[in-house]
Design a protein around this motif. Structure first.
Motif, PDB file in Angstrom:
ATOM      1  N   GLN A 297      35.141  41.504  44.422  1.00 33.93           N
ATOM      2  CA  GLN A 297      34.519  42.629  45.141  1.00 33.93           C
ATOM      3  C   GLN A 297      33.894  42.203  46.469  1.00 33.93           C
ATOM      4  OE1 GLN A 297      31.977  44.385  42.010  1.00 33.93           O
ATOM      5  NE2 GLN A 297      33.207  46.224  42.250  1.00 33.93           N
TER       6      GLN A 297
ATOM      7  N   GLU B 137      35.970  40.054  32.918  1.00 32.43           N
ATOM      8  CA  GLU B 137      35.384  41.087  33.783  1.00 32.43           C
ATOM      9  C   GLU B 137      34.637  40.452  34.956  1.00 32.43           C
ATOM     10  OE1 GLU B 137      32.431  45.013  33.537  1.00 32.43           O
ATOM     11  OE2 GLU B 137      32.922  43.911  31.701  1.00 32.43           O
TER      12      GLU B 137
ATOM     13  N   TYR C 216      25.684  44.420  39.820  1.00 39.03           N
ATOM     14  CA  TYR C 216      26.701  44.533  38.757  1.00 39.03           C
ATOM     15  C   TYR C 216      27.087  43.139  38.267  1.00 39.03           C
ATOM     16  CZ  TYR C 216      31.492  45.160  36.918  1.00 39.03           C
ATOM     17  OH  TYR C 216      32.639  45.098  36.167  1.00 39.03           O
TER      18      TYR C 216
ATOM     19  N   GLN D 203      27.047  45.707  44.218  1.00 41.89           N
ATOM     20  CA  GLN D 203      28.037  44.786  43.638  1.00 41.89           C
ATOM     21  C   GLN D 203      27.362  43.546  43.059  1.00 41.89           C
ATOM     22  OE1 GLN D 203      30.774  43.946  46.764  1.00 41.89           O
ATOM     23  NE2 GLN D 203      31.553  46.021  46.869  1.00 41.89           N
TER      24      GLN D 203
ATOM     25  N   VAL E  39      37.280  47.532  39.306  1.00 41.03           N
ATOM     26  CA  VAL E  39      37.276  46.468  38.296  1.00 41.03           C
ATOM     27  C   VAL E  39      37.808  46.989  36.967  1.00 41.03           C
ATOM     28  CG1 VAL E  39      35.821  44.869  36.976  1.00 41.03           C
ATOM     29  CG2 VAL E  39      35.430  45.176  39.424  1.00 41.03           C
TER      30      VAL E  39
ATOM     31  N   ALA F 258      35.434  40.812  38.886  1.00 41.64           N
ATOM     32  CA  ALA F 258      34.371  41.345  39.754  1.00 41.64           C
ATOM     33  C   ALA F 258      34.066  40.430  40.941  1.00 41.64           C
ATOM     34  CB  ALA F 258      33.099  41.578  38.937  1.00 41.64           C
TER      35      ALA F 258
END
Length: 280
Positions: free
Chosen positions: A30, A23, A8, A5, A38, A27
């Motif tokens: 998370q 985005e 990312y 995560q 997502v 995110a």
């Protein structure tokens, strides 16, 4: 801390040129919702935008687009503040806001900015003290809008909101700062750092250290030049008794900011932690 995560998130916020604010903001959640899809949340936002686009034609003027967006967002969908629990972390997580229609100014603004962009409006975020705002440039002039309600605010209203902040900081009289200084558009990185710092404040006050660590990890990634964020991560590691990473962060802070005001305090923390490691 799931590294996947964090990797990312890192990939999203590395470059300023292509910074997918929506985005990245989705995110962030998370850390608290590890199974969050997502892309699924982004698809939900796109579905709202598709619905909105059916009301727009090529000859719809920017001011009409803005009116249509505001009606859709606040009246039809019913987005607004959560007066009962303004400081709940859920008010910052975009997937929860889409479900509950309740948020804080910055989280609602991120959604409005995304929807606006998808209908050809350039809505930008403004890191106004104590209340995030939106700024829209139209032929008629600049509009400053409250993300909680969609209301446009006059210079006088904004000055009234700013004055208590100026008083608290001692920026009055000869040192008075002009209103326009506080109305400049913020970059996506600045917006996301404020978004994260809101959550940092909430979890700090509730002493939810694991949750706080998830936010702090992302602040360190987002603001790699900020040694203060590395220090804060070290202090959170210490609360969680992750002694080695705590020591590494605090020592790095001192090596990069040896003259910091809190240097002696951090040295005391380090001595305490080193004492703990010897006991083990």
């Amino acid at each position: 801390m799931p590294t996947q995560q964090l990797d990312y998130f890192t990939s999203l916020v590395t470059e300023d040129e292509h910074f997918p604010l929506t985005e990245a903001a989705v995110a962030v959640a998370q850390h608290a919702y590890p199974d969050l899809d997502v892309q699924g949340v982004l698809d939900q936002i796109d579905q709202l935008a598709s619905k909105l686009r059916t009301r727009i034609s090529p000859d719809t003027t920017p001011i009409q687009r803005l009116q249509i967006l505001k009606h859709f967002f606040y009246t039809e969908l019913g987005f607004g503040p959560n007066p009962n629990d303004f400081y709940a972390p859920e008010n910052s997580y975009l997937h929860q806001i889409i479900e509950n229609r309740r948020g804080i100014p910055i989280s609602l603004a991120i959604l409005m900015m995304e929807l606006g962009q998808q209908i050809g409006l350039n809505i930008r975020g403004v890191s106004f003290p104590n209340h995030f705002m939106m700024r829209i440039s139209l032929q008629q002039g600049e509009i400053i809008m409250d993300p909680l309600t969609g209301d446009s605010l006059s210079k006088n209203q904004l000055q009234e909101m700013l004055d208590p902040y100026l008083d608290a900081k001692g920026y009055r009289g000869e040192l008075s700062l002009p209103l326009n200084l506080f109305l400049r558009a913020s970059s996506p990185r600045e917006i996301l750092s404020r978004f994260l710092r809101n959550l940092k404040m909430i979890y700090s006050e509730d002493e939810r250290w694991e949750r706080l660590l998830g936010i702090q990890e992302r602040l360190v990634i987002l603001l790699p030049e900020s040694v203060e964020e590395i220090r804060d991560r070290g202090l959170i590691f210490a609360q969680l008794e992750y002694v080695r990473p705590a020591l590494a962060d605090m020592q790095r802070y001192l090596s990069e900011a040896p003259g910091a005001e809190d240097a002696s305090e951090i040295r005391e923390h380090i001595a305490t932690l080193e004492g703990q490691t010897k006991l083990h």
